[in-house]
Design a protein around this motif. Structure first.
Motif, mmCIF file in Angstrom:
data_model
loop_
_atom_site.group_PDB
_atom_site.id
_atom_site.type_symbol
_atom_site.label_atom_id
_atom_site.label_comp_id
_atom_site.label_asym_id
_atom_site.label_seq_id
_atom_site.Cartn_x
_atom_site.Cartn_y
_atom_site.Cartn_z
ATOM 1 N N LEU B 205 0.876 -1.084 0.187
ATOM 2 C CA LEU B 205 -0.084 0.000 -0.022
ATOM 3 C C LEU B 205 0.809 1.166 0.006
ATOM 4 C CD1 LEU B 205 -2.580 -1.133 2.574
ATOM 5 C CD2 LEU B 205 -3.179 -0.492 0.117
ATOM 6 N N LYS B 206 1.893 1.188 0.592
ATOM 7 C CA LYS B 206 2.773 2.308 0.463
ATOM 8 C C LYS B 206 3.104 2.789 -0.868
ATOM 9 C CE LYS B 206 7.057 3.943 3.125
ATOM 10 N NZ LYS B 206 8.245 3.781 3.574
ATOM 11 N N GLY B 210 0.147 9.351 -1.306
ATOM 12 C CA GLY B 210 -0.856 9.951 -0.379
ATOM 13 C C GLY B 210 -1.473 9.060 0.334
ATOM 14 N N VAL B 211 -1.131 7.954 0.802
ATOM 15 C CA VAL B 211 -1.920 6.977 1.440
ATOM 16 C C VAL B 211 -0.986 6.538 2.596
ATOM 17 C CG1 VAL B 211 -2.786 4.514 1.508
ATOM 18 C CG2 VAL B 211 -3.552 5.946 -0.342
ATOM 19 N N ILE B 212 -1.866 6.643 3.869
ATOM 20 C CA ILE B 212 -1.108 6.011 4.894
ATOM 21 C C ILE B 212 -1.257 4.301 5.124
ATOM 22 C CG2 ILE B 212 -1.115 6.099 7.640
ATOM 23 C CD1 ILE B 212 -2.188 8.887 7.510
ATOM 24 N N PRO B 213 -0.359 3.467 4.718
ATOM 25 C CA PRO B 213 -0.726 1.902 4.457
ATOM 26 C C PRO B 213 -1.603 1.434 5.839
ATOM 27 C CG PRO B 213 1.595 2.565 4.001
ATOM 28 C CD PRO B 213 1.181 3.694 4.865
ATOM 29 N N SER B 286 -7.986 9.926 12.228
ATOM 30 C CA SER B 286 -8.008 8.545 11.702
ATOM 31 C C SER B 286 -9.178 7.942 10.995
ATOM 32 C CB SER B 286 -7.278 7.474 12.746
ATOM 33 O OG SER B 286 -7.935 7.192 13.466
ATOM 34 N N PHE B 287 -10.273 8.354 11.776
ATOM 35 C CA PHE B 287 -11.521 8.077 11.156
ATOM 36 C C PHE B 287 -11.692 8.598 9.959
ATOM 37 C CE2 PHE B 287 -13.239 7.005 15.671
ATOM 38 C CZ PHE B 287 -12.565 5.910 15.748
ATOM 39 N N GLY B 293 -10.611 7.497 2.452
ATOM 40 C CA GLY B 293 -9.784 6.432 1.384
ATOM 41 C C GLY B 293 -8.254 6.825 1.625
ATOM 42 N N GLU B 294 -7.821 7.623 2.417
ATOM 43 C CA GLU B 294 -6.512 7.940 2.876
ATOM 44 C C GLU B 294 -5.587 6.843 3.757
ATOM 45 O OE1 GLU B 294 -6.641 12.022 4.119
ATOM 46 O OE2 GLU B 294 -7.543 12.444 2.281
ATOM 47 N N ILE B 295 -6.328 6.012 4.461
ATOM 48 C CA ILE B 295 -5.765 5.114 5.174
ATOM 49 C C ILE B 295 -6.258 3.513 4.763
ATOM 50 C CG2 ILE B 295 -5.735 3.983 7.567
ATOM 51 C CD1 ILE B 295 -5.956 6.768 8.724
#
Lengths: 280, 470, 277
Positions: B205-206, B210-213, B286-287, B293-295
């Motif tokens: 995912l990394k 722009g995404v926190i895996p 985080s929620f 869609g960022e985590i």
């Protein structure tokens, strides 16, 4: 330090500009955080960002539907005005007495009380205060909250007012006494008018303290119907602690407006001014 | 003893001062109900829920269903009973303080809502007593007990005694974003069987900008969320528990494995956002980020599904319109298959809130009747009618969870594997020490140092002799 | 006078002494120590003084008090009062209103406003400065709460000093101006001697208040990693989530003693100045 005229004009001009810039910066510093308070409540979907709102009053409508929100403002007013009445009356009398009576170690005593008040308004004194209220039968009453807050605020009020009282020339009272005024009359007609800016000031200060206090009313009052706004504001969070921004933004504004309004009222009526120069 | 001494001192001082002040007036009697059992009776309920605010669904249910139903049921029996609900709805710590103060002073509501992990410390303080001592023989005869699994009952028990009735059950799983998984070339039907497989997915995912895996709760800012949705689910995956017969968890190899995992995620490989978990509102964030869609992967409880990303109007706080299509959930794997507690392959943690009886109640038997009424099958059916959640009762779950695959999954696949926190007075402090340990690791401190500091901290809380250094 | 004394006695001195007593017990709100607290004498104090967390917290508090209270609020408050003293009309009322609004806004609202302003993702400050993604309160927690506290509290100093400046005899100012004194000279030679009592009052109160303010907790919760855990936060953490009320009471008393030392020192400075002038 007298400089030749042209240089002084330039300097004068430069310093005016600098002055204006600084004043604008200071105003901006204080204004910036406040802008959210006037935009978000009117936004259809408030976020943390300050942006031009999609105007709506829906947030206030859902606030009005909340069973506790508006009532809590009324409770805050009761607690605030009650505490002002107790603290300002007693504080003024005590400050006047302390200012006129010579007791050895008077200032030390006053400061000791001030220090103790910092303990009593902290987290650690919660248990003693609660137990005390249970014992004197004032638990779950607004009177109890008013008295508990008054105890914590009085030393500071006496401390502030004593400065004002000290600045009242004794000669005023002496001449009043010469004309046969009784102590009560001297107080009402000589001391209070002169100390009025001080009284106005501590009233607003006390109101601000009571208005924002969460812990004391929360532990001393049981039913949500009697809780003040500072407590109710904390209920606008979800199970997992998320803030409900539409409720919080609208409530923040409604919560802030009365205390701002009271400040203006007090300031306009009594002002923070001394009349004339007081010779010391 | 202490209570009476303090009372006497306070009373004497109060009397003197009141007299001295000549402020006069009788102090009002405390507002507690004190009518004889024969006449009209008032029962009070306090829970950390308030209409229009925190846990509003519960508060509304109490006001709109429970109180009228119970009052009319009593009326049918010819008894005049009024039920008063003292809604609260604040931070849990503040609520706990308030009910502790009330109970300590011999006051408080007849029925008190509390978190299961407080039961031990409240019982040790003598604030609450076993249900059957308070409510009489009717308690053990209640037919509801056989519907509530033992593990769920344990959430409100202490020292082998039932102190209250749990009001629900929850479980923790890994939530993941299927869209991101597809983008990263991962299988959308994900079922990792070890930590390594979770890390492998995070590494994939990394690659997406722009995404926190993966976000695994850490640090002190999140409070108990760090322990419940971070340290403990990982810890049980190593086979250890925070407390067992041998004492409290010390700086053991198992805790070291958990902290190493934190280090891998936040420090060594940058698979999580170390700043997020330090923010005061980090969990909210985080929620929101997961919903946006960022985590990629987030360890959370089932309420995340029910109350946070729920797309139903006005229910979710970070609603995801396409939740059912996009969000996947899977059981938390043990470190390696079979390394979990009891040799399990998958693990979870559960907690639960419930309600206890006040031993100082004027009408304890009637209070029990109300409590039993609150926990009847009928009551739970009405309670979960709006938003479905897992109830403690098997009979109710059998009907209400039907048609909700997520909650059925939790109830059937996760709860049987789940572990519970110890209901002991020292737990909250040990929990804080665990949160501190994760904070230090995420801040970059070496795991060995953190383990040593943690061991000292725990020894300071429970005493050297009660620490299991394994 | 008597009612005031009674109120102070019952609702101030009595609970305060009770708190002092609690500080010598192992009292907790829950658990075994709640059922049967024992007097442990000075044990709480030795364990606090041996806790590096306490010393760190004390250091942070001193920095916080000095930077936000003594320097920030006092200097800014005085400067605003001085700058606005001869202005009138809209500029003065706008500036005064803004400063006062920050002060009267309830603390929970004020804290929320700053959280919104400094938010890492949606914060207005990041949008204005083009520093998207900067987590101000994580990267600079102490600076964050210092600036916040200046914002909250400056109004007090401003009000106090503008009242004080109004009390400076205009005739003295006039004669100083006639004698060609610069603004700075007027300030030093006429104004400061006249408002000395107010300066002392201001310093004492601001120090005490800043020492005891809990509001920064709403901003940073003492974090990250205790980097902004000033003493009231340390007490709260010990007493409420930690449950050690006896210990919390003991820290309160230590805090009181520190305040006492500061007060004695500033009173002495004030007295010496008066003697010298």
């Amino acid at each position: 330090m007298s400089a030749p005229a042209p240089r002084s004009t330039v300097r004068h001009y430069v310093s005016r500009v600098a002055f204006v810039v600084v004043v604008v910066l200071v105003a901006a510093f204080f204004a910036l955080p406040l802008t959210w308070l006037v935009t978000a409540p009117f936004d259809a979907s408030p976020t943390l960002t300050v942006e031009w709102p999609q105007w709506t009053l829906a947030n206030f409508r859902s606030l009005a539907e909340n069973p506790y929100a508006l009532r809590s403002i009324g409770n805050s007013l009761v607690l605030g005005l009650g505490t002002i009445a107790v603290v300002v009356t007693l504080g003024a009398l005590a400050a006047y007495a302390l200012s006129r009576v010579r007791i050895p170690g008077r200032d030390g005593l006053l400061y000791a009380l001030l220090l103790l008040s910092s303990v009593v308004t902290g987290t650690a004194a919660m248990v003693p205060l609660f137990q005390l209220m249970v014992q004197v039968g004032l638990i779950n009453t607004q009177t109890g909250v008013v008295l508990a807050m008054s105890g914590g605020l009085l030393p500071t009020v006496v401390f502030i007012l004593k400065d004002f009282m000290d600045s009242i020339p004794k000669s005023y009272e002496e001449s009043a006494r010469l004309y046969g005024a009784r102590p009560g009359q001297i107080l009402r007609h000589v001391v209070v008018p002169i100390a009025r800016p001080g009284l106005a000031f501590v009233s607003v200060w006390v109101l601000v303290q009571v208005w924002g206090n969460f812990l004391l009313p929360f532990i001393l009052l049981r039913s949500p119907e009697s809780q003040p706004a500072a407590v109710i504001m904390y209920t606008f969070y979800t199970e997992s602690g998320q803030a409900d921004l539409s409720l919080i933004s609208a409530f923040s504004l409604v919560f802030s407006v009365p205390v701002i309004a009271i400040y203006f009222l007090v300031n306009r009526r009594y002002g923070f001014r001394f009349h004339g120069g007081i010779k010391s | 003893m202490r209570r009476t001494t303090w009372g006497a001192v306070a009373g004497a001082a109060a009397a003197t001062l009141v007299l001295a002040a000549c402020t006069g007036g009788d102090p009002e009697e405390p507002a507690d109900a004190s009518e004889a059992a024969e006449g009209p009776v008032t029962l009070t309920i306090v829970t950390n829920a308030i209409s229009g605010g925190k846990n509003a669904a519960e508060a509304d249910w109490i006001a709109d269903w429970l109180i009228p139903e119970f009052e009319s049921a009593m009326e049918a029996e010819g008894r005049d009973v009024t039920v008063v609900f003292e809604a609260q709805g604040v931070d849990d710590e503040d609520y706990k303080t308030k009910i502790a103060l009330d109970l300590q002073a011999g006051g408080g509501a007849d029925i008190i809502g509390m978190d299961g992990i407080w039961v031990g410390e409240f019982a040790e303080a003598g604030y609450i007593a076993p249900l059957s001592e308070v409510g009489g023989s009717a308690v053990d005869e209640w037919d509801g007990w056989e519907q509530i699994p033992d593990a769920v009952q344990n959430a409100l028990s202490f020292d082998g005694e039932r102190y209250g009735i749990p009001q629900g059950a929850d479980g923790r799983v890994l939530f993941y974003n299927k869209t991101l998984f597809a983008q990263a070339g991962l299988d959308e039907d994900w079922e990792p069987t070890s930590w390594d497989e979770v890390l492998d997915a995070a590494r994939a995912l990394k690659e997406i900008e722009g995404v926190i895996p993966i976000q695994l709760n850490a640090g002190t800012a999140m409070g108990e969320a760090t322990t419940m949705q971070g340290v403990l689910p990982m810890l049980v995956g190593t086979g250890a528990q925070v407390w067992d017969e041998d004492g409290w968890l010390g700086g053991t190899e198992e805790l070291g494995q958990v902290l190493d995992l934190y280090r891998t995620i936040y420090v060594d490989e940058g698979l999580g956002d170390p700043v997020l978990q330090q923010e005061a509102a980090g969990r909210d964030t985080s929620f929101a980020q997961f919903a946006a869609g960022e985590i990629g992967i987030l360890l959370e409880g089932d309420y995340f599904w029910r109350s946070v990303i729920n797309p139903a109007e006005g229910v979710g706080t970070a609603p995801m319109a396409d939740r059912d299509e996009v969000v996947g959930y899977t059981r938390i794997p043990a470190r390696e298959p079979g390394t979990g507690v009891n040799g399990q392959d998958f693990v979870s943690m559960s907690g639960g809130t419930g309600r206890v009886l006040n031993p100082g109640s004027e009408n304890p038997e009637l209070a029990w009747e109300l409590l039993a009424f609150m926990n009847s099958a009928e009551a739970f059916e009405s309670r979960v009618a709006g938003t479905v959640s897992i109830t403690p009762r098997d009979d109710v779950n059998a009907t209400v969870l039907e048609g909700d695959p997520m909650l059925t999954y939790i109830s059937e696949e996760v709860l049987p594997l789940s572990s519970y926190r110890p209901g002991l007075a020292a737990y909250p402090e040990v929990s804080l020490a665990l949160q501190d340990a994760t904070a230090s690791v995420v801040a970059g401190d070496p795991v060995e140092d953190v383990l040593a500091a943690y061991t000292d901290a725990v020894a300071g809380i429970v005493g050297d002799e009660n620490v299991n250094d394994g | 006078m008597a009612p005031a004394l009674a109120l102070i006695g019952l609702f101030l001195i009595f609970p305060a002494l009770w708190t002092v007593y609690l500080g010598m017990t192992d009292y907790r709100l829950t658990g075994l120590a709640a059922a049967d607290p024992t007097v442990v004498g000075l044990e709480n104090y030795t364990s606090i003084l041996g806790d590096p967390g306490f010393w760190r917290s004390l250091r942070l508090t001193l920095v916080f008090v000095l930077a936000s209270g003594v320097l920030g609020q006092t200097l800014l408050g005085f400067s605003i009062a001085w700058a606005l003293r001869r202005l009138s009309g809209p500029v003065k009322s706008v500036v005064e209103t803004l400063v006062l609004a920050a002060w009267v806004v309830p603390s929970s609202v004020g804290a929320f406003l700053w959280l919104a302003l400094l938010d890492r993702r949606a914060g207005t400050l990041n949008a204005l400065l083009g520093t998207e993604g900067t987590a101000w309160l994580i990267e600079h927690p102490m600076a964050g709460i210092v600036v916040f506290n200046i914002w909250v509290g400056t109004a007090f100093s401003m009000l106090l000093f503008s009242s004080a400046l109004n009390g400076v005899p205009p005739s003295q100012m006039e004669s100083a101006r006639m004698a060609g004194a610069t603004a700075w000279q007027q300030l030093r030679d006429v104004v400061l001697p006249n408002i000395r009592a107010h300066i002392l009052t201001n310093t004492l109160l601001i120090t005490l208040w800043t020492f005891n303010t809990f509001t920064p907790y709403l901003l940073t919760a003492g974090g990250p990693n205790d980097e902004s855990a000033i003493l009231p936060v340390y007490i709260y953490r010990t007493a409420i989530p930690g449950g050690q009320l006896g210990m919390g009471a003991a820290i309160s008393l230590i805090m009181l003693l520190i305040n006492l030392v500061i007060a004695l020192a500033s009173m002495r400075v004030g007295r010496e100045r008066r003697r010298r002038s």
